[in-house]
Design a protein around this motif. Structure first.
Motif, PDB file in Angstrom:
ATOM      1  N   ALA A  73       0.676  -1.466   0.186  1.00  0.00           N
ATOM      2  CA  ALA A  73       0.056  -0.104   0.169  1.00  0.00           C
ATOM      3  C   ALA A  73       0.755   1.592   0.007  1.00  0.00           C
ATOM      4  O   ALA A  73       0.419   2.385  -0.472  1.00  0.00           O
ATOM      5  N   GLY A  74       1.871   1.255   0.761  1.00  0.00           N
ATOM      6  CA  GLY A  74       3.492   1.887   0.888  1.00  0.00           C
ATOM      7  C   GLY A  74       2.048   3.366   1.850  1.00  0.00           C
ATOM      8  O   GLY A  74       2.343   3.544   2.137  1.00  0.00           O
ATOM      9  N   ALA A  75       1.893   4.625   1.422  1.00  0.00           N
ATOM     10  CA  ALA A  75       0.925   5.941   2.174  1.00  0.00           C
ATOM     11  C   ALA A  75      -0.522   5.148   1.940  1.00  0.00           C
ATOM     12  O   ALA A  75      -1.394   6.061   2.769  1.00  0.00           O
ATOM     13  N   GLY A  76      -0.244   4.244   1.288  1.00  0.00           N
ATOM     14  CA  GLY A  76      -1.922   3.555   1.303  1.00  0.00           C
ATOM     15  C   GLY A  76      -3.471   4.963   0.864  1.00  0.00           C
ATOM     16  O   GLY A  76      -4.675   4.980   0.734  1.00  0.00           O
ATOM     17  N   LEU A  82       5.369   4.463   7.417  1.00  0.00           N
ATOM     18  CA  LEU A  82       4.087   5.588   6.816  1.00  0.00           C
ATOM     19  C   LEU A  82       2.470   5.816   6.763  1.00  0.00           C
ATOM     20  O   LEU A  82       2.227   6.013   7.076  1.00  0.00           O
ATOM     21  N   LEU A  83       2.520   4.419   6.985  1.00  0.00           N
ATOM     22  CA  LEU A  83       0.999   4.082   6.382  1.00  0.00           C
ATOM     23  C   LEU A  83       0.394   3.889   8.009  1.00  0.00           C
ATOM     24  O   LEU A  83      -0.252   3.862   7.534  1.00  0.00           O
ATOM     25  N   GLU A  84       0.575   3.052   8.831  1.00  0.00           N
ATOM     26  CA  GLU A  84       0.367   3.736   9.928  1.00  0.00           C
ATOM     27  C   GLU A  84      -0.162   4.929  10.258  1.00  0.00           C
ATOM     28  O   GLU A  84      -1.294   5.283  10.975  1.00  0.00           O
ATOM     29  N   LYS A  85       0.626   5.867  10.199  1.00  0.00           N
ATOM     30  CA  LYS A  85       0.212   7.486  10.040  1.00  0.00           C
ATOM     31  C   LYS A  85      -0.859   7.754   9.832  1.00  0.00           C
ATOM     32  O   LYS A  85      -1.813   8.060   9.749  1.00  0.00           O
ATOM     33  N   ASN A  86      -1.569   7.631   8.059  1.00  0.00           N
ATOM     34  CA  ASN A  86      -2.447   7.717   7.767  1.00  0.00           C
ATOM     35  C   ASN A  86      -3.648   6.637   8.194  1.00  0.00           C
ATOM     36  O   ASN A  86      -4.584   7.959   7.977  1.00  0.00           O
ATOM     37  N   SER A  87      -3.375   5.936   8.045  1.00  0.00           N
ATOM     38  CA  SER A  87      -4.322   5.232   8.783  1.00  0.00           C
ATOM     39  C   SER A  87      -5.064   5.275  10.107  1.00  0.00           C
ATOM     40  O   SER A  87      -5.754   5.590  10.344  1.00  0.00           O
ATOM     41  N   ASP A  88      -3.637   5.355  11.251  1.00  0.00           N
ATOM     42  CA  ASP A  88      -4.855   5.644  12.105  1.00  0.00           C
ATOM     43  C   ASP A  88      -5.037   7.526  12.130  1.00  0.00           C
ATOM     44  O   ASP A  88      -5.985   7.939  12.756  1.00  0.00           O
ATOM     45  N   LYS A  89      -4.588   8.421  11.389  1.00  0.00           N
ATOM     46  CA  LYS A  89      -5.405   9.391  11.249  1.00  0.00           C
ATOM     47  C   LYS A  89      -6.475   9.108  10.417  1.00  0.00           C
ATOM     48  O   LYS A  89      -7.996   9.548  10.888  1.00  0.00           O
ATOM     49  N   ALA A  90      -7.080   8.676   9.568  1.00  0.00           N
ATOM     50  CA  ALA A  90      -7.944   8.333   8.778  1.00  0.00           C
ATOM     51  C   ALA A  90      -8.957   7.946   9.822  1.00  0.00           C
ATOM     52  O   ALA A  90     -10.438   8.048  10.227  1.00  0.00           O
ATOM     53  N   ARG A  91      -8.857   7.060  11.193  1.00  0.00           N
ATOM     54  CA  ARG A  91      -9.184   6.622  11.537  1.00  0.00           C
ATOM     55  C   ARG A  91      -9.894   7.230  13.006  1.00  0.00           C
ATOM     56  O   ARG A  91     -11.254   7.133  13.199  1.00  0.00           O
ATOM     57  N   SER A  92      -9.035   8.164  13.627  1.00  0.00           N
ATOM     58  CA  SER A  92      -9.406   9.184  15.060  1.00  0.00           C
ATOM     59  C   SER A  92     -10.262   9.910  14.215  1.00  0.00           C
ATOM     60  O   SER A  92     -11.208  10.890  14.992  1.00  0.00           O
TER      61      SER A  92
END
Length: 212
Positions: A83-86, A111-121
């Motif tokens: 997924a890269g940046a996702g 980086l992927l975790e940062k983007n997914s965490d933001k979308a979730r929160s």
């Protein structure tokens, strides 16, 4: 001048991390009727493991496809490979019941975790990021973890520009095949392929044909 390296009194050891750039910047990407805010890498690294830090054009293209086919994702479990940046996974998470974005590289995964965490929160989306390595023996436990996170095998697999290197073709398709065999009969893999060479494109199609 001749010298014996092992007779040298001091040896300088350079940490490879000194050459690793993990700086990111927020980019706003319009896809369909929404805008995704996504952190992307600031260095277009061509290292075969770190290309995922960059937002490549085919990611935007596949994300548009996902947005246009949203009805195929509604109520489904979606997994993005490499997924890269996702971006594709983020767009899919607008419509899917559960989305999992994956990558095999530790640096890219952060980086992927940062983007997914933001979308979730911030947006309340059901999306997580985990590591998924395509080679044996690691992929066995990684696949099990993915299925656990999704609550079952994925209904939809996504992959944007995941066929960059010849050695990745067979492991990628083997992983896809494992997931599709575990899923329902209507499960599918949507892949954004960049034909960087005619040989690589032909190799990809041949491997896909052998694993149908």
């Amino acid at each position: 001048v001749e010298f014996d390296l092992f007779d040298m009194e001091e040896v300088a050891i350079i940490d490879a991390a000194l050459f690793l750039n993990e700086e990111t910047a927020l980019e706003r990407v319009s896809v369909g009727d929404e805008v995704e805010e996504i952190e992307v890498g600031q260095m277009a690294c061509t290292d075969h493991d770190l290309t995922g830090q960059v937002l490549w054009p085919v990611s935007r293209l596949l994300s548009t496809f996902v947005s246009e086919r949203r009805r195929d994702l509604e109520g489904k479990k979606v997994l993005e490979l490499g997924a890269g940046a996702g971006l594709c996974g983020l767009v899919a998470s607008r419509y899917a019941s559960r989305t999992l974005v994956t990558d095999g590289n530790d640096v890219v995964l952060r980086l992927l975790e940062k983007n997914s965490d933001k979308a979730r929160s911030e947006k309340g989306r059901s999306i997580d990021a985990v590591q998924l390595r395509w080679d044996l023996p690691e992929r066995t436990s990684d696949i099990e973890l993915c299925i656990h996170h999704l609550g079952g095998p994925p209904d939809v697999l996504l992959g944007a520009d995941v066929v960059q290197w010849p050695e990745s073709v067979v492991p990628l398709i083997e992983v896809v095949e494992i997931f599709l065999k575990l899923a329902c009969s209507k499960a599918f893999f949507a892949c954004g392929l960049v034909a960087r060479s005619s040989w690589l494109r032909q190799r990809f199609l041949e491997v896909c044909s052998n694993h149908r």
